[in-house]
Write a protein that holds these residues in place. Structure first.
Motif, PDB file in Angstrom:
ATOM      1  N   SER A 141       0.830  -1.206   0.000  1.00 29.16           N
ATOM      2  CA  SER A 141       0.000   0.000   0.000  1.00 29.16           C
ATOM      3  C   SER A 141       0.865   1.256   0.000  1.00 29.16           C
ATOM      4  CB  SER A 141      -0.915   0.011   1.225  1.00 29.16           C
ATOM      5  OG  SER A 141      -1.803  -1.064   1.205  1.00 29.16           O
ATOM      6  N   ALA A 142       1.927   1.239   0.815  1.00 23.57           N
ATOM      7  CA  ALA A 142       2.788   2.416   0.925  1.00 23.57           C
ATOM      8  C   ALA A 142       3.434   2.759  -0.419  1.00 23.57           C
ATOM      9  CB  ALA A 142       3.869   2.178   1.987  1.00 23.57           C
ATOM     10  N   TRP A 143       3.994   1.755  -1.092  1.00 20.18           N
ATOM     11  CA  TRP A 143       4.643   2.018  -2.381  1.00 20.18           C
ATOM     12  C   TRP A 143       3.626   2.318  -3.474  1.00 20.18           C
ATOM     13  CZ3 TRP A 143       9.331   3.560  -2.999  1.00 20.18           C
ATOM     14  CH2 TRP A 143      10.315   3.209  -2.088  1.00 20.18           C
ATOM     15  N   THR A 144       2.439   1.729  -3.383  1.00 18.72           N
ATOM     16  CA  THR A 144       1.369   2.065  -4.327  1.00 18.72           C
ATOM     17  C   THR A 144       1.042   3.553  -4.240  1.00 18.72           C
ATOM     18  OG1 THR A 144       0.377  -0.140  -4.283  1.00 18.72           O
ATOM     19  CG2 THR A 144      -1.067   1.688  -4.889  1.00 18.72           C
ATOM     20  N   LEU A 145       0.940   4.072  -3.026  1.00 15.93           N
ATOM     21  CA  LEU A 145       0.601   5.481  -2.839  1.00 15.93           C
ATOM     22  C   LEU A 145       1.747   6.399  -3.254  1.00 15.93           C
ATOM     23  CD1 LEU A 145      -1.256   5.090   0.566  1.00 15.93           C
ATOM     24  CD2 LEU A 145      -2.285   5.777  -1.606  1.00 15.93           C
TER      25      LEU A 145
ATOM     26  N   VAL B 156     -13.187   8.174  -2.248  1.00 17.05           N
ATOM     27  CA  VAL B 156     -13.105   9.582  -2.659  1.00 17.05           C
ATOM     28  C   VAL B 156     -11.820   9.818  -3.448  1.00 17.05           C
ATOM     29  CG1 VAL B 156     -12.997  11.968  -1.839  1.00 17.05           C
ATOM     30  CG2 VAL B 156     -14.473  10.328  -0.671  1.00 17.05           C
ATOM     31  N   LEU B 157     -10.715   9.186  -3.025  1.00 15.65           N
ATOM     32  CA  LEU B 157      -9.445   9.307  -3.746  1.00 15.65           C
ATOM     33  C   LEU B 157      -9.574   8.804  -5.176  1.00 15.65           C
ATOM     34  CD1 LEU B 157      -6.339   9.646  -3.991  1.00 15.65           C
ATOM     35  CD2 LEU B 157      -6.112   7.369  -2.977  1.00 15.65           C
TER      36      LEU B 157
ATOM     37  N   GLY C  39      -6.876  14.334  -4.902  1.00 14.00           N
ATOM     38  CA  GLY C  39      -5.891  13.257  -5.001  1.00 14.00           C
ATOM     39  C   GLY C  39      -4.680  13.489  -4.129  1.00 14.00           C
ATOM     40  N   VAL C  40      -4.086  14.686  -4.207  1.00 16.62           N
ATOM     41  CA  VAL C  40      -2.831  14.943  -3.490  1.00 16.62           C
ATOM     42  C   VAL C  40      -3.058  14.961  -1.976  1.00 16.62           C
ATOM     43  CG1 VAL C  40      -2.903  17.482  -3.403  1.00 16.62           C
ATOM     44  CG2 VAL C  40      -0.723  16.320  -3.666  1.00 16.62           C
ATOM     45  N   THR C  41      -4.245  15.394  -1.537  1.00 15.80           N
ATOM     46  CA  THR C  41      -4.550  15.415  -0.099  1.00 15.80           C
ATOM     47  C   THR C  41      -4.786  14.024   0.449  1.00 15.80           C
ATOM     48  OG1 THR C  41      -5.511  17.635  -0.232  1.00 15.80           O
ATOM     49  CG2 THR C  41      -6.161  16.279   1.644  1.00 15.80           C
ATOM     50  N   LEU C  42      -5.627  13.245  -0.226  1.00 17.57           N
ATOM     51  CA  LEU C  42      -6.006  11.938   0.312  1.00 17.57           C
ATOM     52  C   LEU C  42      -4.891  10.903   0.169  1.00 17.57           C
ATOM     53  CD1 LEU C  42      -9.793  11.703  -0.612  1.00 17.57           C
ATOM     54  CD2 LEU C  42      -8.713  12.259   1.571  1.00 17.57           C
ATOM     55  N   ILE C  43      -4.034  11.041  -0.830  1.00 22.52           N
ATOM     56  CA  ILE C  43      -2.872  10.140  -0.906  1.00 22.52           C
ATOM     57  C   ILE C  43      -2.027  10.306   0.351  1.00 22.52           C
ATOM     58  CG2 ILE C  43      -0.632   9.815  -2.041  1.00 22.52           C
ATOM     59  CD1 ILE C  43      -2.012  10.129  -4.706  1.00 22.52           C
ATOM     60  N   GLN C  44      -1.745  11.555   0.737  1.00 27.97           N
ATOM     61  CA  GLN C  44      -0.925  11.804   1.916  1.00 27.97           C
ATOM     62  C   GLN C  44      -1.643  11.383   3.202  1.00 27.97           C
ATOM     63  OE1 GLN C  44       1.361  15.702   1.733  1.00 27.97           O
ATOM     64  NE2 GLN C  44       0.037  15.961  -0.038  1.00 27.97           N
ATOM     65  N   THR C  45      -2.955  11.592   3.248  1.00 27.97           N
ATOM     66  CA  THR C  45      -3.726  11.221   4.433  1.00 27.97           C
ATOM     67  C   THR C  45      -3.717   9.711   4.640  1.00 27.97           C
ATOM     68  OG1 THR C  45      -5.195  13.123   4.113  1.00 27.97           O
ATOM     69  CG2 THR C  45      -5.983  11.363   5.542  1.00 27.97           C
ATOM     70  N   ILE C  46      -4.084   8.978   3.595  1.00 27.62           N
ATOM     71  CA  ILE C  46      -4.135   7.517   3.695  1.00 27.62           C
ATOM     72  C   ILE C  46      -2.738   6.957   3.938  1.00 27.62           C
ATOM     73  CG2 ILE C  46      -4.720   5.396   2.439  1.00 27.62           C
ATOM     74  CD1 ILE C  46      -6.862   7.017   0.942  1.00 27.62           C
ATOM     75  N   PHE C  47      -1.736   7.555   3.295  1.00 25.52           N
ATOM     76  CA  PHE C  47      -0.351   7.115   3.455  1.00 25.52           C
ATOM     77  C   PHE C  47       0.076   7.177   4.928  1.00 25.52           C
ATOM     78  CE2 PHE C  47       4.309   8.054   3.131  1.00 25.52           C
ATOM     79  CZ  PHE C  47       4.694   6.887   2.494  1.00 25.52           C
TER      80      PHE C  47
ATOM     81  N   VAL D 139      -3.945   3.721 -15.875  1.00 22.52           N
ATOM     82  CA  VAL D 139      -3.300   2.550 -15.262  1.00 22.52           C
ATOM     83  C   VAL D 139      -3.180   2.735 -13.753  1.00 22.52           C
ATOM     84  CG1 VAL D 139      -1.138   1.264 -15.111  1.00 22.52           C
ATOM     85  CG2 VAL D 139      -2.067   1.857 -17.353  1.00 22.52           C
ATOM     86  N   SER D 140      -2.827   3.939 -13.325  1.00 20.41           N
ATOM     87  CA  SER D 140      -2.715   4.219 -11.892  1.00 20.41           C
ATOM     88  C   SER D 140      -4.068   4.080 -11.202  1.00 20.41           C
ATOM     89  CB  SER D 140      -2.175   5.629 -11.661  1.00 20.41           C
ATOM     90  OG  SER D 140      -0.883   5.761 -12.194  1.00 20.41           O
ATOM     91  N   MET D 141      -5.112   4.565 -11.850  1.00 19.67           N
ATOM     92  CA  MET D 141      -6.452   4.471 -11.269  1.00 19.67           C
ATOM     93  C   MET D 141      -6.896   3.015 -11.160  1.00 19.67           C
ATOM     94  SD  MET D 141      -9.998   6.199 -12.600  1.00 19.67           S
ATOM     95  CE  MET D 141     -11.574   5.701 -11.889  1.00 19.67           C
ATOM     96  N   ILE D 142      -6.629   2.216 -12.199  1.00 17.72           N
ATOM     97  CA  ILE D 142      -6.997   0.799 -12.163  1.00 17.72           C
ATOM     98  C   ILE D 142      -6.244   0.080 -11.048  1.00 17.72           C
ATOM     99  CG2 ILE D 142      -6.861  -1.381 -13.449  1.00 17.72           C
ATOM    100  CD1 ILE D 142      -7.361   0.253 -16.009  1.00 17.72           C
ATOM    101  N   TRP D 143      -4.965   0.398 -10.890  1.00 23.21           N
ATOM    102  CA  TRP D 143      -4.177  -0.235  -9.822  1.00 23.21           C
ATOM    103  C   TRP D 143      -4.714   0.151  -8.443  1.00 23.21           C
ATOM    104  CZ3 TRP D 143      -1.369  -4.238  -9.116  1.00 23.21           C
ATOM    105  CH2 TRP D 143      -0.565  -4.349  -7.978  1.00 23.21           C
ATOM    106  N   LEU D 144      -5.119   1.412  -8.296  1.00 21.38           N
ATOM    107  CA  LEU D 144      -5.712   1.837  -7.025  1.00 21.38           C
ATOM    108  C   LEU D 144      -7.029   1.104  -6.766  1.00 21.38           C
ATOM    109  CD1 LEU D 144      -5.075   5.698  -7.062  1.00 21.38           C
ATOM    110  CD2 LEU D 144      -3.998   4.019  -5.587  1.00 21.38           C
ATOM    111  N   LEU D 145      -7.812   0.900  -7.827  1.00 24.14           N
ATOM    112  CA  LEU D 145      -9.065   0.149  -7.678  1.00 24.14           C
ATOM    113  C   LEU D 145      -8.792  -1.280  -7.223  1.00 24.14           C
ATOM    114  CD1 LEU D 145     -11.274   1.261 -10.718  1.00 24.14           C
ATOM    115  CD2 LEU D 145     -11.954   1.277  -8.301  1.00 24.14           C
ATOM    116  N   LEU D 146      -7.801  -1.919  -7.820  1.00 24.19           N
ATOM    117  CA  LEU D 146      -7.462  -3.296  -7.451  1.00 24.19           C
ATOM    118  C   LEU D 146      -6.898  -3.357  -6.030  1.00 24.19           C
ATOM    119  CD1 LEU D 146      -5.788  -4.496 -10.796  1.00 24.19           C
ATOM    120  CD2 LEU D 146      -8.083  -5.049  -9.955  1.00 24.19           C
ATOM    121  N   SER D 147      -6.280  -2.264  -5.598  1.00 25.29           N
ATOM    122  CA  SER D 147      -5.658  -2.239  -4.264  1.00 25.29           C
ATOM    123  C   SER D 147      -6.531  -1.546  -3.227  1.00 25.29           C
ATOM    124  CB  SER D 147      -4.311  -1.508  -4.339  1.00 25.29           C
ATOM    125  OG  SER D 147      -3.488  -2.025  -5.346  1.00 25.29           O
TER     126      SER D 147
END
Length: 580
Positions: free
Chosen positions: A261-265, A332-333, A418-426, A479-487
Motif C-alpha cells: 500500500s505504501a509504495w502504491t501510494l 473519494v481518492l 488526489g494529493v490530499t487523500l494520498i498523503q492522508t491515507i499514506f 493505469v494508476s487508477m486501475i491499480w488503485l481500484l485493485l488495491s
C-alpha cells in the motif's frame, strides 16, 4: 488588543476529541505547533514560485550568454536538491526523535541561500553557476517539508488527520498562488531598483522576492524556538491507549505497515504530481500554439484561467473533510481524485476539425534580410500559431478552447482531492511509527515528477505532439487508477481495537496483601496498563480481615481512575480505603 487575542484563543477542546486524552493547555500547544508547520509549508512553496517568473530575465541580465537550456537546469535545481535530501532529513528527525534541530538548520540554510540569490547582482565570476547553486541549496533546505509531513502525522489524532492534511495542502497551494503575485507587486522597482549600503545590496524586481523570503524565513526560525514551538506527539500514544499497550515504541513495533500500500501510494503521488506539473509547464506555450495567441494574450487569459482554477481548488480543499465523513477516503481518492484527472487528460487529446494555424519561425523559416523595411517583427501575426519546425503541427488536429477549459476544470478539482487523500491515507497506513524516512520518499517522488515534467515536454511534446503527450499521460493516469481500484481494500487504514476487558464496572473487592508484598505494585500496574482488572490479586470477602487487606489511597485511586478513563474504561472502586 486583549479582546482580539481572546477571540483567537481556543477556550475549549472540540467535543469530538474531548475524551480526557489531553488537557486544554496541551491541546493549545499541540495545535500551535501544527499551525507553525502550516506556515512553514506555505513558505517553502512560496520560495519556489515567487522567483519562477523572474528567473529567465534575471539570468539574461546577469549573463546574456546563458541560454534557455541552462535556465532549465536552474529551474530543475530546486526539486533536484529536495529530492536527494528529503529522505535524509526524514531519517535525521527519526534518529534524534525531534524536528526542532532539522527545522532550524534547514531554515538557516534557506535564509543564507535566499540571500545568496539576491546578492548575485554583485556579479561574481561564473554568475550563472552561482545562481544554480543558490537554487539547489534552496531545494536542499526545502527538504524540511518531509519532516513537516512526518510531524503532522505524529501530532494529529486519527479523527483530525484528514482535515490537517487538507490544510497543509491548502497552505502549499496558497504559496504557489501568492508567489507570482508578490513578484508582480515588486515589478515597479524595475531592473535597476534601489541600491543600499553603498551598492552592496540591490533591491530590484528580481532580488526583492528573494529578500522577502529572507525576512519570512527569519520569522519562521523564531517560531521554532523552544519558547514558541513545543513538540506534541500524540498519534502513537492514542493507539497505545486504544490497544492497551505499555509503551509507544511497543505500540508501533507491534503494527506492521503494509508496504504494498505504501509504495502504491508513493507511485500514485508521482503520477498525480507529474500530470499536474506537466500541465503547469506546458499551459502557456500550448495555448499560444493551439489558439495562435500572442504573448500578451496567453499571459492574460492563462492568468484568468489559473486564478479561477485556484479558487476552485481552494473550495475543493475545504470540502474534502466533510466529503470523507460521508464516503470512505479510498473511494473519494479513486472516484473524486483520479477519475477526474483521467477525464482531464483524455479531454486534452485533440478533436478539432483541422490542424492548428501553422506559424513561421522568426529568423528560421523566414530569415532576416537585413532590410528594416522588409523584415517582419517577432510580433507579426505570421509568427503566431504552431511552429512549422514542429512537423506534427501540419497533420495533428487542434485542441478546441472548450475542451481545454473543461479539462482544466476537472484538473482543478481532481488534483487537490488526489494529493490530499494520498498523503492522508499514506500516513494512516504507516501507523503510529516515526514516518520521517517514508515522508521523505513521498516528497522525493513529487520532486522527481517536477524534474521530469520539463524533460517530458522537450522530448515528447516538441517532437511528437499533442496526441502522444496527452495519450501517454491519459494511459499513465488510467493505469494508476486501475491499480488503485485493485488495491482499494489495502488502502483502508488499520482498525485499532480498543481494550475491552475493563468495559464493565469493577466489583468492589480487596487485594491480597501477601501478593502485593511479594510482587510490589507490578501486578496492579500491569492490570491498569492493560485495562484487565480481573488479573488483580483479589481475596474473597470471607478471607478479609484488617491485617490481610490493602486499600489504595485517595491519590492513588485518582491516578488509576485517570489512566483508565483515558482508555475509555470504567472504574467504580478498587479495594477499600485503609491507612496503607
Amino acid at each position: 488588543m486583549e479582546k482580539l487575542k481572546k477571540s483567537f484563543r481556543t477556550t475549549k477542546i472540540p467535543d469530538n476529541v474531548n475524551d480526557g486524552f489531553e488537557t486544554l493547555d496541551e491541546y493549545r500547544a499541540r495545535w500551535r505547533s501544527v499551525r507553525i508547520i502550516y506556515f512553514t509549508m506555505f513558505l517553502m512553496s512560496l520560495a519556489f514560485s515567487i522567483i519562477l517568473t523572474g528567473i529567465w530575465p534575471y539570468l539574461k541580465k546577469l549573463d546574456p550568454s546563458a541560454g534557455k537550456e541552462f535556465m532549465g537546469l536552474i529551474v530543475a535545481a530546486n526539486p533536484l536538491g529536495q529530492m536527494i535530501f528529503s529522505p535524509l532529513f526524514g531519517w535525521w528527525s527519526n534518529k534524534i526523535h525531534s524536528i526542532r534541530i532539522p527545522m532550524i538548520c534547514s531554515l538557516t540554510l534557506f535564509t543564507v541561500a535566499s540571500a545568496m540569490y539576491s546578492s548575485l547582482e554583485l556579479k561574481p565570476d561564473n554568475v550563472k553557476y552561482w545562481m544554480w547553486a543558490s537554487r539547489f541549496l534552496i531545494g536542499v533546505s526545502s527538504s524540511n517539508t518531509a519532516v513537516c509531513r512526518s510531524y503532522l502525522s505524529d501530532a494529529t489524532r486519527l479523527s483530525e488527520r484528514t482535515n490537517a492534511v487538507s490544510m497543509i495542502s491548502l497552505a502549499q497551494v496558497l504559496g504557489f498562488i501568492i508567489g507570482p503575485g508578490l513578484q508582480a507587486l515588486v515589478t515597479p522597482l524595475g531592473s535597476d531598483g534601489i541600491q543600499l549600503f553603498g551598492g552592496g545590496v540591490v533591491f530590484n524586481m528580481y532580488t526583492a522576492p528573494s529578500w522577502i523570503n529572507v525576512v519570512m524565513s527569519i520569522g519562521n526560525l523564531i517560531m521554532f524556538m523552544p519558547a514558541v514551538f513545543e513538540e506534541r506527539r500524540v498519534a502513537a500514544r492514542e493507539i497505545m491507549i486504544m490497544q492497551g499497550k505499555t509503551s509507544e515504541k511497543e505500540t508501533w513495533k507491534s503494527i506492521k505497515p503494509d508496504y504494498v500500500s505504501a509504495w502504491t501510494l508513493i507511485v500514485a503521488f508521482f503520477v498525480l504530481v507529474f500530470n499536474f506539473v506537466l500541465l503547469e509547464t506546458l499551459g502557456t506555450s500550448l495555448t499560444m500554439e493551439q489558439f495562435a495567441w500572442s504573448n500578451e494574450q496567453a499571459v492574460h487569459y492563462m492568468g484568468i484561467l489559473m486564478s479561477v482554477g485556484a479558487i476552485v481548488a481552494l473550495i475543493t480543499f475545504v470540502a474534502i473533510n466533510p466529503l470523507c465523513k460521508f464516503f470512505p477516503e479510498n473511494q473519494v481518492l479513486i472516484w473524486g481524485g483520479f477519475s477526474l484527472m483521467v477525464l482531464g487528460r483524455v479531454l486534452y487529446i485533440p478533436w478539432g476539425d483541422g490542424p492548428p494555424k501553422v506559424a513561421e519561425v522568426y529568423n528560421v523559416t523566414i530569415p532576416l534580410t537585413g532590410n528594416s523595411t522588409l523584415d517582419l517583427t517577432p510580433d507579426d501575426e505570421i509568427f503566431l500559431g504552431c511552429p512549422r519546425t514542429q512537423q506534427w503541427c501540419e497533420i495533428t488536429p487542434a485542441l478546441t478552447l472548450s475542451q481545454f477549459i473543461i479539462g482544466y476544470a476537472f484538473t482543478s478539482i481532481g488534483y487537490p482531492i488526489g494529493v490530499t487523500l494520498i498523503q492522508t491515507i499514506f500516513s494512516k497506513v504507516l501507523g503510529p511509527r516515526p514516518q520521517g524516512v517514508w515522508m521523505g520518499l513521498m516528497t522525493g517522488s513529487g520532486c522527481l515528477s517536477r524534474v521530469m515534467g520539463p524533460v517530458f515536454v522537450g522530448s515528447i511534446y516538441t517532437r511528437l505532439g499533442t496526441y502522444w503527450t496527452f495519450g501517454l499521460t491519459s494511459v499513465m493516469m488510467l493505469v494508476s487508477m486501475i491499480w488503485l481500484l485493485l488495491s482499494r481494500k489495502r488502502l483502508i487504514p488499520p482498525i485499532y481495537d480498543t481494550a475491552t476487558a475493563a468495559a464493565d464496572p469493577v466489583e468492589l473487592k480487596d487485594l491480597k496483601k501477601t501478593d502485593i508484598e511479594q510482587n510490589g505494585m507490578s501486578s496492579v500496574g500491569a492490570a491498569i496498563a492493560t485495562g484487565n482488572l480481573s488479573t488483580l490479586p483479589y481475596i474473597d470477602e470471607a478471607e478479609a480481615t484488617d491485617d490481610k487487606q490493602i486499600g489504595v489511597s485517595a491519590e492513588g485511586h485518582e491516578e488509576m481512575s485517570h489512566l483508565l478513563n483515558a482508555k475509555n474504561a470504567t472504574i467504580v472502586a478498587i479495594g477499600r480505603s485503609s491507612d496503607t
